[in-house]
Design an enzyme around this catalytic site. Structure first.
Site, mmCIF file in Angstrom:
data_model
loop_
_atom_site.group_PDB
_atom_site.id
_atom_site.type_symbol
_atom_site.label_atom_id
_atom_site.label_comp_id
_atom_site.label_asym_id
_atom_site.label_seq_id
_atom_site.Cartn_x
_atom_site.Cartn_y
_atom_site.Cartn_z
ATOM 1 N N GLN A 132 0.785 -1.237 0.000
ATOM 2 C CA GLN A 132 0.000 0.000 0.000
ATOM 3 C C GLN A 132 0.815 1.285 0.000
ATOM 4 O O GLN A 132 0.487 2.220 -0.722
ATOM 5 C CB GLN A 132 -0.933 -0.019 1.211
ATOM 6 C CG GLN A 132 -1.836 1.185 1.338
ATOM 7 C CD GLN A 132 -2.716 1.075 2.557
ATOM 8 O OE1 GLN A 132 -3.703 0.356 2.546
ATOM 9 N NE2 GLN A 132 -2.349 1.757 3.626
ATOM 10 N N GLU B 136 -3.416 9.584 -0.665
ATOM 11 C CA GLU B 136 -2.668 10.358 0.335
ATOM 12 C C GLU B 136 -1.674 11.310 -0.320
ATOM 13 O O GLU B 136 -0.783 11.843 0.343
ATOM 14 C CB GLU B 136 -1.945 9.413 1.307
ATOM 15 C CG GLU B 136 -2.914 8.568 2.104
ATOM 16 C CD GLU B 136 -2.254 7.773 3.226
ATOM 17 O OE1 GLU B 136 -1.053 7.941 3.457
ATOM 18 O OE2 GLU B 136 -2.962 6.989 3.878
ATOM 19 N N ASP C 66 4.308 0.124 4.190
ATOM 20 C CA ASP C 66 3.052 -0.374 4.761
ATOM 21 C C ASP C 66 2.507 -1.406 3.785
ATOM 22 O O ASP C 66 1.958 -1.062 2.738
ATOM 23 C CB ASP C 66 2.045 0.766 4.975
ATOM 24 C CG ASP C 66 0.743 0.262 5.612
ATOM 25 O OD1 ASP C 66 0.643 -0.958 5.884
ATOM 26 O OD2 ASP C 66 -0.168 1.085 5.840
ATOM 27 N N GLU D 219 5.045 -2.256 8.160
ATOM 28 C CA GLU D 219 3.715 -2.210 8.794
ATOM 29 C C GLU D 219 2.808 -3.269 8.178
ATOM 30 O O GLU D 219 2.791 -3.429 6.953
ATOM 31 C CB GLU D 219 3.154 -0.798 8.572
ATOM 32 C CG GLU D 219 1.755 -0.553 9.125
ATOM 33 C CD GLU D 219 1.306 0.882 8.848
ATOM 34 O OE1 GLU D 219 2.163 1.789 8.740
ATOM 35 O OE2 GLU D 219 0.087 1.093 8.716
ATOM 36 N N ASP E 5 -0.890 -2.245 12.483
ATOM 37 C CA ASP E 5 -1.962 -1.260 12.242
ATOM 38 C C ASP E 5 -3.303 -1.987 12.320
ATOM 39 O O ASP E 5 -3.964 -1.973 13.360
ATOM 40 C CB ASP E 5 -1.735 -0.591 10.875
ATOM 41 C CG ASP E 5 -2.908 0.274 10.425
ATOM 42 O OD1 ASP E 5 -3.791 0.567 11.237
ATOM 43 O OD2 ASP E 5 -2.940 0.664 9.234
ATOM 44 N N LYS F 127 -4.058 5.319 15.555
ATOM 45 C CA LYS F 127 -5.043 6.091 14.796
ATOM 46 C C LYS F 127 -6.222 6.364 15.715
ATOM 47 O O LYS F 127 -6.901 5.425 16.131
ATOM 48 C CB LYS F 127 -5.521 5.294 13.588
ATOM 49 C CG LYS F 127 -4.481 5.118 12.480
ATOM 50 C CD LYS F 127 -4.982 4.093 11.478
ATOM 51 C CE LYS F 127 -4.204 4.116 10.164
ATOM 52 N NZ LYS F 127 -4.549 2.934 9.334
ATOM 53 N N ARG G 240 -5.259 9.197 8.519
ATOM 54 C CA ARG G 240 -5.973 8.220 7.706
ATOM 55 C C ARG G 240 -5.869 8.656 6.243
ATOM 56 O O ARG G 240 -5.500 9.774 5.935
ATOM 57 C CB ARG G 240 -7.466 8.141 8.089
ATOM 58 C CG ARG G 240 -7.783 7.763 9.509
ATOM 59 C CD ARG G 240 -7.217 6.442 9.991
ATOM 60 N NE ARG G 240 -7.520 5.262 9.190
ATOM 61 C CZ ARG G 240 -8.175 4.194 9.601
ATOM 62 N NH1 ARG G 240 -8.669 4.168 10.829
ATOM 63 N NH2 ARG G 240 -8.338 3.137 8.833
ATOM 64 N N SER G 241 -6.263 7.747 5.353
ATOM 65 C CA SER G 241 -6.202 8.100 3.927
ATOM 66 C C SER G 241 -7.247 9.162 3.573
ATOM 67 O O SER G 241 -7.060 9.924 2.637
ATOM 68 C CB SER G 241 -6.366 6.854 3.073
ATOM 69 O OG SER G 241 -7.514 6.131 3.461
ATOM 70 N N LYS H 130 2.951 9.669 10.840
ATOM 71 C CA LYS H 130 2.672 9.225 9.471
ATOM 72 C C LYS H 130 1.452 9.996 8.973
ATOM 73 O O LYS H 130 0.359 9.823 9.511
ATOM 74 C CB LYS H 130 2.399 7.713 9.490
ATOM 75 C CG LYS H 130 2.158 7.096 8.118
ATOM 76 C CD LYS H 130 1.771 5.622 8.258
ATOM 77 C CE LYS H 130 1.528 4.987 6.902
ATOM 78 N NZ LYS H 130 0.682 3.773 7.000
HETATM 79 P P1 PGA Z 1 -6.304 3.914 5.815
HETATM 80 O O1 PGA Z 1 -4.781 3.710 5.443
HETATM 81 O O2 PGA Z 1 -6.451 5.220 6.479
HETATM 82 O O3 PGA Z 1 -7.010 3.836 4.477
HETATM 83 O O4 PGA Z 1 -6.657 2.760 6.712
HETATM 84 C C1 PGA Z 1 -3.729 4.076 6.266
HETATM 85 C C2 PGA Z 1 -2.915 2.889 6.703
HETATM 86 O O5 PGA Z 1 -3.222 1.731 6.336
HETATM 87 O O6 PGA Z 1 -1.956 3.063 7.444
HETATM 88 ZN ZN ZN Z 2 -1.545 0.725 7.556
#
Ligand code: PGA
Ligand code: ZN
Length: 425
Positions: free
Chosen positions: A159, A201, A238, A283, A310, A335, A364-365, A386
């Site tokens: 990702q 992002e 990640d 991650e 995560d 998060k 978050r994304s 991050k």
């Molecule tokens: P997400 O991605 O906010 O879409 O969950 C961020 C991550 O996986 O760290």
């Molecule tokens: Zn992640």
């Protein structure tokens, strides 16, 4: 004292609805806060309440969650002191469910964050200083450069490919180096005939042939930027492997490489990646419920690589405790909307620290222009942050806030550096 609470539906950086809360104090001052939203979410996260009405925003509206702030939360907050911990306790009681599904974790967190801000306002100091105590710490950033997975139409299986300016002596210098690498990466991708289109992002989302090619391109970009690979700029990845894991068969499906791997095969693949590139943080290298194999990853790499959970931990104390007991990782991605209140998020940071797990305070994304993440990372001494790429204002709201905090601290500013990374000894 809180005199009024209201919620509203606003949009996040993906153009999807999210919740903003406003609290009014008895002196007439108003504080607001808004909450982020993930796309590659873990299945054990607190519940983001969505309307499900297909006539609006394809069912993703948050009008009910926002309305709950005025209808249900407002009556119980009126007259309470502007103290975050007090308000969070009331919110937890009022919701009454483990995943905050009744009011919605999005509604609860918006109010919780606004309450933290109200408390700082009453104290007359910025949020970061209010949380910090005597020793605020500027975090080492983990910055998104190339995206794949659910954030970039699954162009790559992994990702995020991120840089960590581990050789920088200050946050400002870390950001400068990151900017240079980002510009060099754009040149490098263009020279190789790749598109410069952006992912969720703000990182580049090129159609590369493999995960390995993403790191090869990054190597070239770091060189082009004139920075030393490894000692000045290192990498974080990640993998977000939950999203290409087949729980029934227990295998990991790498589409871009047309391969299906066992968990041990994934561990070997990641070991090879670490041998070939300066990757210092991995991650979600394994899936959210693959508890059995995470310790294997730590045993093979944990002495020199940060192993971050995560989707594995979803910022939940019980899952972090299980990770500590089984040696499943050596760092926690934090998060706030995975758990739903600021108090509980801070407790997870404390829990991680007590067991010598590192923390990465993460966006978050889907994000808003709220800068709070920067304040929380500094105030909690999170060590790492991050936020995504250094393009797009929802990310810069946080990156630039860190510049302001560093400036405000002046000579007293302390930058985390690579000692903030998790290691298993
Ligand atoms: P997400 O991605 O906010 O879409 O969950 C961020 C991550 O996986 O760290
Ligand atoms: Zn992640």
């Amino acid at each position: 004292t809180i005199t009024r609470a209201v919620g509203r539906e606003i949009l996040d950086s993906r153009g999807r609805p999210t919740v903003e809360a406003e609290l009014e104090l008895d002196d007439g001052r108003i504080v607001a806060a808004s909450v982020p939203s993930g796309a590659s979410t873990g299945s054990h996260e607190a519940v983001e309440r969505r309307d499900g009405d297909p006539a609006r925003y394809r069912g993703l509206g948050v009008r009910d969650a926002a309305a709950a702030i005025g209808a249900e939360i407002d009556p119980v907050l009126r007259g309470l002191p502007a103290i975050g911990a007090v308000i969070d306790r009331v919110l937890l009681e009022l919701d009454g469910t483990p995943g905050k599904s009744r009011l919605g974790a999005n509604a609860v967190l918006a109010v919780s964050l606004a309450a933290a801000r109200a408390e700082a306002l009453v104290a007359g100091v910025p949020l970061w200083r209010h949380l910090a105590g005597p020793e605020p710490l500027l975090p080492l950033p983990m910055v998104n450069m190339i995206s794949g997975g659910l954030h970039a139409g699954r162009q790559l299986d992994f990702q995020d490919f991120l840089v960590m300016p581990v050789g920088a002596e200050s946050y400002r210098q870390a950001l400068e180096w990151t900017g240079d690498v980002h510009a060099a990466l754009a040149e490098e991708l263009a020279a190789r005939g790749h598109s410069l289109l952006k992912a969720d992002e703000g990182g580049f989302g090129p159609a590369l042939g493999s995960n390995r090619e993403a790191l090869d391109v990054l190597d070239a970009a770091v060189e082009r930027a004139g920075r030393a690979l490894g000692s000045e700029i290192a990498y974080a990845v990640d993998v977000a492997s939950t999203h290409f894991h087949d729980p029934a068969g227990g295998t990991y499906r790498l589409r871009s490489e047309d391969r299906e791997l066992s968990a041990s095969g994934m561990v070997r693949l990641l070991e090879r990646m670490v041998a070939e590139h300066p990757v210092i943080s991995i991650e979600d290298g394994l899936a959210e419920d693959d508890w059995e194999h995470w310790p294997e990853l730590v045993a093979r790499l944990g002495d020199r690589v940060q192993i971050v959970g995560d989707d594995l931990f979803v910022t939940h104390p019980a899952r972090v405790r299980r990770g500590v007991e089984t040696g499943a990782a050596n760092a926690v991605l934090v998060k706030m909307n995975q758990i739903g209140t600021i108090t509980e998020t801070a407790e997870v940071v404390e829990l991680a620290r007590a067991h010598r797990f590192a923390t990465v305070i993460s966006a978050r994304s889907g994000e808003t222009e709220d800068p709070a993440l920067a304040d929380l990372a500094v105030g909690w001494r999170g060590g790492q942050i991050k936020i995504g790429s250094i393009t797009q204002s929802e990310r810069l709201a946080k990156y630039n806030q860190l510049l302001r905090i560093e400036e405000a601290l002046g000579d007293a500013a302390v930058f985390a550096g690579p000692s903030a990374l998790g290691r298993t000894s």
